[in-house]
Motif scaffolding. Structure first.
Motif, PDB file in Angstrom:
ATOM      1  N   LYS A 699       0.832  -1.215   0.000  1.00 10.14           N
ATOM      2  CA  LYS A 699       0.000   0.000   0.000  1.00 10.14           C
ATOM      3  C   LYS A 699       0.860   1.256   0.000  1.00 10.14           C
ATOM      4  N   MET A 700       1.900   1.236   0.824  1.00 11.72           N
ATOM      5  CA  MET A 700       2.775   2.404   0.901  1.00 11.72           C
ATOM      6  C   MET A 700       3.445   2.658  -0.447  1.00 11.72           C
ATOM      7  N   THR A 701       3.917   1.615  -1.107  1.00 12.62           N
ATOM      8  CA  THR A 701       4.595   1.762  -2.391  1.00 12.62           C
ATOM      9  C   THR A 701       3.645   2.266  -3.467  1.00 12.62           C
ATOM     10  N   ARG A 702       2.425   1.717  -3.486  1.00 14.79           N
ATOM     11  CA  ARG A 702       1.455   2.155  -4.490  1.00 14.79           C
ATOM     12  C   ARG A 702       1.040   3.614  -4.268  1.00 14.79           C
ATOM     13  N   THR A 703       0.887   3.995  -3.016  1.00 13.22           N
ATOM     14  CA  THR A 703       0.536   5.390  -2.718  1.00 13.22           C
ATOM     15  C   THR A 703       1.670   6.323  -3.130  1.00 13.22           C
ATOM     16  N   LEU A 704       2.905   5.929  -2.845  1.00 11.99           N
ATOM     17  CA  LEU A 704       4.050   6.762  -3.210  1.00 11.99           C
ATOM     18  C   LEU A 704       4.196   6.896  -4.720  1.00 11.99           C
ATOM     19  N   LYS A 705       3.762   5.893  -5.457  1.00 10.41           N
ATOM     20  CA  LYS A 705       3.824   5.980  -6.917  1.00 10.41           C
ATOM     21  C   LYS A 705       3.034   7.180  -7.409  1.00 10.41           C
ATOM     22  N   PHE A 779       9.222   5.206   8.030  1.00  9.36           N
ATOM     23  CA  PHE A 779       9.224   3.989   7.214  1.00  9.36           C
ATOM     24  C   PHE A 779      10.660   3.554   6.912  1.00  9.36           C
ATOM     25  N   ASP A 780      11.518   4.524   6.601  1.00 10.97           N
ATOM     26  CA  ASP A 780      12.922   4.216   6.308  1.00 10.97           C
ATOM     27  C   ASP A 780      13.618   3.626   7.531  1.00 10.97           C
ATOM     28  N   HIS A 781      13.233   4.101   8.692  1.00 14.61           N
ATOM     29  CA  HIS A 781      13.832   3.598   9.936  1.00 14.61           C
ATOM     30  C   HIS A 781      13.576   2.100  10.089  1.00 14.61           C
ATOM     31  N   TYR A 782      12.477   1.642   9.531  1.00 18.21           N
ATOM     32  CA  TYR A 782      12.135   0.222   9.586  1.00 18.21           C
ATOM     33  C   TYR A 782      12.714  -0.541   8.391  1.00 18.21           C
ATOM     34  N   TYR A 783      12.476  -0.030   7.179  1.00 23.80           N
ATOM     35  CA  TYR A 783      12.867  -0.776   5.980  1.00 23.80           C
ATOM     36  C   TYR A 783      14.359  -0.688   5.680  1.00 23.80           C
ATOM     37  N   LYS A 788      13.969   0.686  -1.846  1.00 22.77           N
ATOM     38  CA  LYS A 788      13.960   1.879  -2.692  1.00 22.77           C
ATOM     39  C   LYS A 788      12.671   1.968  -3.500  1.00 22.77           C
ATOM     40  N   VAL A 789      12.314   3.193  -3.841  1.00 22.13           N
ATOM     41  CA  VAL A 789      11.177   3.453  -4.725  1.00 22.13           C
ATOM     42  C   VAL A 789      11.649   4.394  -5.827  1.00 22.13           C
ATOM     43  N   GLU A 790      10.883   4.445  -6.893  1.00 25.77           N
ATOM     44  CA  GLU A 790      11.242   5.310  -8.009  1.00 25.77           C
ATOM     45  C   GLU A 790      10.873   6.752  -7.672  1.00 25.77           C
ATOM     46  N   CYS A 791      11.825   7.651  -7.813  1.00 26.82           N
ATOM     47  CA  CYS A 791      11.589   9.054  -7.486  1.00 26.82           C
ATOM     48  C   CYS A 791      12.426   9.956  -8.398  1.00 26.82           C
ATOM     49  N   PRO A 792      11.727  10.789  -9.205  1.00 25.45           N
ATOM     50  CA  PRO A 792      10.287  10.843  -9.431  1.00 25.45           C
ATOM     51  C   PRO A 792       9.764   9.602 -10.160  1.00 25.45           C
ATOM     52  N   LYS A 799      15.435   5.508  -5.167  1.00 18.24           N
ATOM     53  CA  LYS A 799      15.943   6.152  -3.955  1.00 18.24           C
ATOM     54  C   LYS A 799      15.370   5.475  -2.720  1.00 18.24           C
ATOM     55  N   SER A 800      16.158   5.488  -1.657  1.00 16.93           N
ATOM     56  CA  SER A 800      15.639   5.016  -0.377  1.00 16.93           C
ATOM     57  C   SER A 800      14.599   6.024   0.115  1.00 16.93           C
ATOM     58  N   LEU A 801      13.798   5.607   1.072  1.00 17.46           N
ATOM     59  CA  LEU A 801      12.762   6.506   1.593  1.00 17.46           C
ATOM     60  C   LEU A 801      13.384   7.702   2.301  1.00 17.46           C
ATOM     61  N   TRP A 802      14.543   7.507   2.906  1.00 15.00           N
ATOM     62  CA  TRP A 802      15.239   8.656   3.505  1.00 15.00           C
ATOM     63  C   TRP A 802      15.660   9.637   2.409  1.00 15.00           C
ATOM     64  N   GLU A 803      16.171   9.131   1.305  1.00 11.93           N
ATOM     65  CA  GLU A 803      16.568  10.002   0.193  1.00 11.93           C
ATOM     66  C   GLU A 803      15.369  10.712  -0.404  1.00 11.93           C
ATOM     67  N   VAL A 804      14.226  10.027  -0.455  1.00  3.78           N
ATOM     68  CA  VAL A 804      13.009  10.684  -0.929  1.00  3.78           C
ATOM     69  C   VAL A 804      12.629  11.829   0.010  1.00  3.78           C
TER      70      VAL A 804
END
Length: 892
Positions: A699-705, A779-783, A788-792, A799-804
């Motif tokens: 869910k988190m990944t799809r929302t971030l997309k 989320f990054d603290h856990y994962y 990584k997710v695509e950004c943009p 990028k990692s969630l911290w990098e995002v």
């Protein structure tokens, strides 16, 4: 870390050794047009006391002025007034359009900047830009009246009044020699080529507290000798205002001009608007020849040569003897205080920063501190009226805020904006307090406590929303803010104020219960809430019942409650370190969170979950009177808020809190079906951490997309409040035979839903962007950095969630920073602000920003919650990629 001089002053104030906070910028910039001053039968606040009457009517509940200060109870006030010899009005207060005059609601039509301030207010600096030609009052009113919602606001800069540089830069500075010895420096710079006249009236006056009830002793101001006003107040004591070189001194009373307003006899022949009548009308009888009154001003008539300046020095000092020293060596005191301010702010962010970043951060803090205000309001007295005044109409008893008779406040609040929003707003205040915690944790804590005192909070636990309607509902972010304030203070000062945290926890328990009982009355564990601060973010007005009837289940209301559970859980675990009773409370909020998380994610024919499997986003659901359910596929910020319901528990938590661990394991063993659709609470993440979140990885990944797609939410300047996809594909729905729409509007709203001057239909708003950044870091603290997710989205960059989170931080900050061409996005195409050396480095901190180009919009000086940029700058500067795990600020 060694204490700075400002830190020492704050310690003295905290310990009660020196009243450094007694005087500050507590004067409002607009008292007229407020709810407090409205005694009309129909609650028409803007019309009851308009700007044109403000100079003539004594206020009941507070005072206003330009670059003003007052004591904490606002008995004695000081501010600046000006006249360029051409205006029809003495400039005693800032001018602007009312909520009914502006094409996008109320709007101040002045140019002024908050340049510097210290938490103790030992040093303050303000800039007011005053035209030398007639102020275009009529043009501003008439042109805006002709404009529609589809057109931009017509601002003072648009009139051309500054085009030839025929204006004054008036710098007002205050420096405290001691807490009750305030040096005042007024520097006037003529930016034009030709000399120009200016009349200045630095005005000292007492708030009128004697006209409302019997037996109140009246204070006095008198001319003691040439260059000295003596001000005597029954509660404050005696002060003197020292000055040199005045052409004359004027005196009057802070009394209503009954003859002008009501064709009746005034309490005194000398009334509030006397200085205006004396200067503009030439009425020599308007001022008191006896040189005494409750309002007084030395008058300076100066002629300032072109491209030159003039300085006036004054001193406001507590009188302890018959004779007072002279104006003292002002230059030394000012120089010392400025150096101390530099040292203090360098200690706040002791990391490498560009000069431009430091400028942005410093002015953000300045605006936050200048927007403090003494807020006075007794709803009971306001409803029933005052003994010495005409009795209010009977209908007032059924009017605004009638259900809050216990609300009675006289205190210092951090305001969103002392002109456009000169009243506290509960969720705004939470964001103010988090920024304030960086520089003044004691004041930040006091703000959270104020919201929950018995004279503000309702007995049923509701926190008042804002002055226009205390009963409205704002997002419940006070628990989040309280924990963040606690953490920020602990990090900066090394002290953990558990008593503050416990105090807030106990009161917020009441508020949490109110939310559960009032906004989930049917026990669904999915919440309603109304507009929830996002005034016009949907196709129809969420502050009212749905147009077709029924119930609107809200993803943002449910997201806020999930976040509330986790905030309270986090506080409970922190307190449980010293008191095991709180371990039970942590378990309670964990269980409640699981039930809410299960409900929002449980999408079946029988369950009313709000996760849209097809769209990969959280949407609200309309349950119609016949039971039919409609998922409203509006891609807006409300669908991002469920991501805020996230927290991580470190590996030590189960060992330190065994009872909490048992409850945790019981859910995993006995109710696994409740955990299947949410984050896997049995799976350990980085360093043995456990994730609590509405959104699992899918869910988190799809929302971030969606969030990170440039054609949807991702703007060059942060996250838009509505997806850009609605520009080409507006959302529409037909209810009860009428169509409702939501489209993408990157600038001011053309929609009048709920708040016509507010816009959540596309622009970038800093507070919710900030919460998203924090959530990504959790989320990054856990994962960890391997996830990584695509950004943009669509770029191929992983990028990692911290990098995002860092990417979003940089986008937000860039709104204020000069780009490679030396232009600041917030100024848009305004050449004067972009290039003029006397404009380009003075900043507005707008309410929100254009979703495509970053231009500042809405209230120009709503530094309150946009000041969170100061925290973002600190976090960005503190982060060292080479030592990420050691240095980055995790919010567990």
């Amino acid at each position: 870390m060694a204490l700075t001089e400002e830190d020492k002053r704050l310690e003295e104030a905290k310990a009660g050794k020196a009243p450094w906070r007694k005087f500050g910028p507590y004067l409002s910039e607009r008292q007229w047009g407020t709810v407090r001053e409205d005694y009309s039968p129909g609650g028409t606040a803007w019309e009851y006391l308009p700007h044109d009457e403000a100079r003539s009517r004594a206020y009941r509940w507070g005072e206003d002025g330009i670059a003003g200060i007052s004591d904490e109870s606002q008995y004695m006030c000081f501010a600046l007034s000006f006249w360029n010899g051409k205006d029809p009005i003495l400039k005693e207060r800032l001018f602007g359009l009312t909520g009914n005059e502006g094409n996008h609601g109320e709007d101040v039509k002045e140019v002024y900047f908050y340049l510097d301030n210290l938490p103790s207010h030992a040093y303050m600096k303000y800039l007011y830009k005053y035209p030398q030609n007639p102020y275009p009052y009529t043009d501003l009113v008439e042109t805006n009246k002709k404009r529609t919602r589809e057109q931009p606001e017509y601002e003072l800069i648009d009139t051309g009044i500054f085009d030839k540089d025929e204006y004054f830069d008036i710098f007002i500075e205050y420096a405290k020699s001691n807490p009750e010895d305030i040096l005042i420096r007024i520097r006037v710079e003529n930016r034009g080529e030709r000399e120009a006249p200016l009349t200045l009236l630095p005005t000292l006056w007492f708030r009128n507290v004697w006209s409302w009830k019997e037996g109140v002793k009246k204070p006095t101001i008198a001319l003691e000798n040439e260059g000295c006003l003596r001000a005597q107040h029954p509660w404050l004591g005696q002060y003197r205002l020292l000055f040199k070189g005045a052409d004359e001194t004027l005196f009057t009373e802070n009394e209503t001009n009954m003859e002008r307003l009501f064709n009746a006899e005034s309490a005194s022949p000398f009334v509030k608007d006397a200085f205006h009548r004396y200067l503009i009308d030439g009425d020599r009888t308007a001022v008191n020849p006896a040189k005494t009154g409750t309002k007084a001003a030395p008058l300076y008539r100066i002629t300032v040569p072109g491209k030159s300046g003039s300085t006036i020095e004054m001193r406001l000092v507590k009188s302890t003897s018959a004779l007072e020293p002279d104006l003292v060596d002002q230059e030394t005191v000012f120089k010392t205080r400025i150096q101390e301010a530099d040292a203090f702010y360098s200690s706040i962010t002791p990391f490498p920063l560009s000069d431009d970043m430091r400028l942005v951060q410093r002015q953000a803090f300045a605006g936050l501190l200048w927007n403090k205000q003494c807020y006075i309001y007794s709803v009971k007295d306001w409803l029933k009226g005052d003994p010495l005044q005409p009795k209010p109409p009977k209908c007032r008893e059924e009017g605004r805020n009638q259900h809050w008779p216990y609300f009675e406040v006289r205190d210092i609040f951090s305001m969103p904006d002392k002109w456009e929003y000169p009243w506290f707003a509960s969720w705004d205040l939470a964001f103010h307090a988090v920024s304030l915690a960086m520089i003044d944790p004691e004041f930040a804590k006091s703000q959270m406590i104020l919201l929950t005192r018995e004279w503000t909070m309702a007995p049923n636990g509701q926190i008042p929303a804002y002055e226009w309607c205390f009963s409205d509902v704002n997002p419940p972010v006070q628990a989040w803010a309280s924990m963040r304030i606690y953490q920020i203070e602990a990090k900066r000062h090394g002290t953990k104020d558990c008593s503050f945290l416990e105090r807030m926890f106990q009161k917020l328990l009441l508020n949490f219960t109110w939310w559960v009982n009032r906004k989930d009355a049917e026990g669904r564990n999915i919440f309603e809430g109304g507009f929830l601060g996002l005034d016009n973010i949907g196709a129809f007005d969420r502050s009212l019942a749905p147009p077709s009837g029924g119930i609107l289940l809200q993803q943002d209301g449910t997201g806020w409650m999930g976040m509330y559970c986790l905030n309270m859980l986090q506080i409970a675990l922190e307190l449980a370190t010293n008191d095991p009773v709180y371990e039970d409370m942590a378990s309670k909020f964990f269980e409640h969170f699981v039930h809410i998380a299960n409900a929002i994610n449980n999408v079946t024919e029988q369950q009313e979950g709000l996760w849209d499997k097809e769209d990969g986003f959280y949407h609200s659901m309309l349950i119609q009177p016949d039971g039919k359910r409609i998922l409203l596929r509006q891609d807006n910020m409300a669908g991002i808020i469920p991501l805020f319901a996230v927290a991580t528990n470190d590996a030590y938590v189960p060992k330190q809190f065994p009872d909490f661990k048992k409850r945790f394991r019981w859910f995993a063993d006995h109710k696994p079906e409740m955990l299947t659709n949410i984050a896997d609470m049995t799976k350990l993440g980085q360093e043995g951490r456990v994730l609590l979140a509405f959104a699992n990885q899918t869910k988190m990944t799809r929302t971030l997309k969606k969030i990170l797609h440039p054609d949807e939410f991702l703007s060059p300047y942060g996250i838009r409040s509505v997806s850009k996809k609605h520009e080409k594909h507006p959302f529409s729905i037909e209810l009860s035979g009428k169509k409702f729409f939501l489209d993408y509007e990157p600038a001011e709203s053309t929609c009048g839903l709920f708040g016509g001057n507010s816009n959540w239909r596309g622009p970038v708003w800093f507070p919710l962007n900030y919460l998203l950044i924090e959530s990504l870091q959790k989320f990054d603290h856990y994962y960890g950095c391997d996830f990584k997710v695509e950004c943009p989205t669509g770029s191929g960059n992983m990028k990692s969630l911290w990098e995002v989170s860092q990417d979003l931080t940089k986008r937000l900050i860039s709104v204020f920073l000069k780009d490679q061409d030396g232009r600041r996005p917030l100024w848009g195409e305004n050449t004067k602000f972009q290039t003029d050396p006397h404009f380009r480095d003075y900043l507005f901190f707008h309410e929100y920003f254009h979703g495509d180009n970053g231009k500042g919009l809405g209230a120009s000086n709503q530094t309150g919650w946009t000041a969170i940029v100061a925290k973002l700058i600190c976090q960005l500067a503190e982060y060292n990629p080479k030592e990420a795990e050691k240095k980055k600020e995790h919010v567990h």
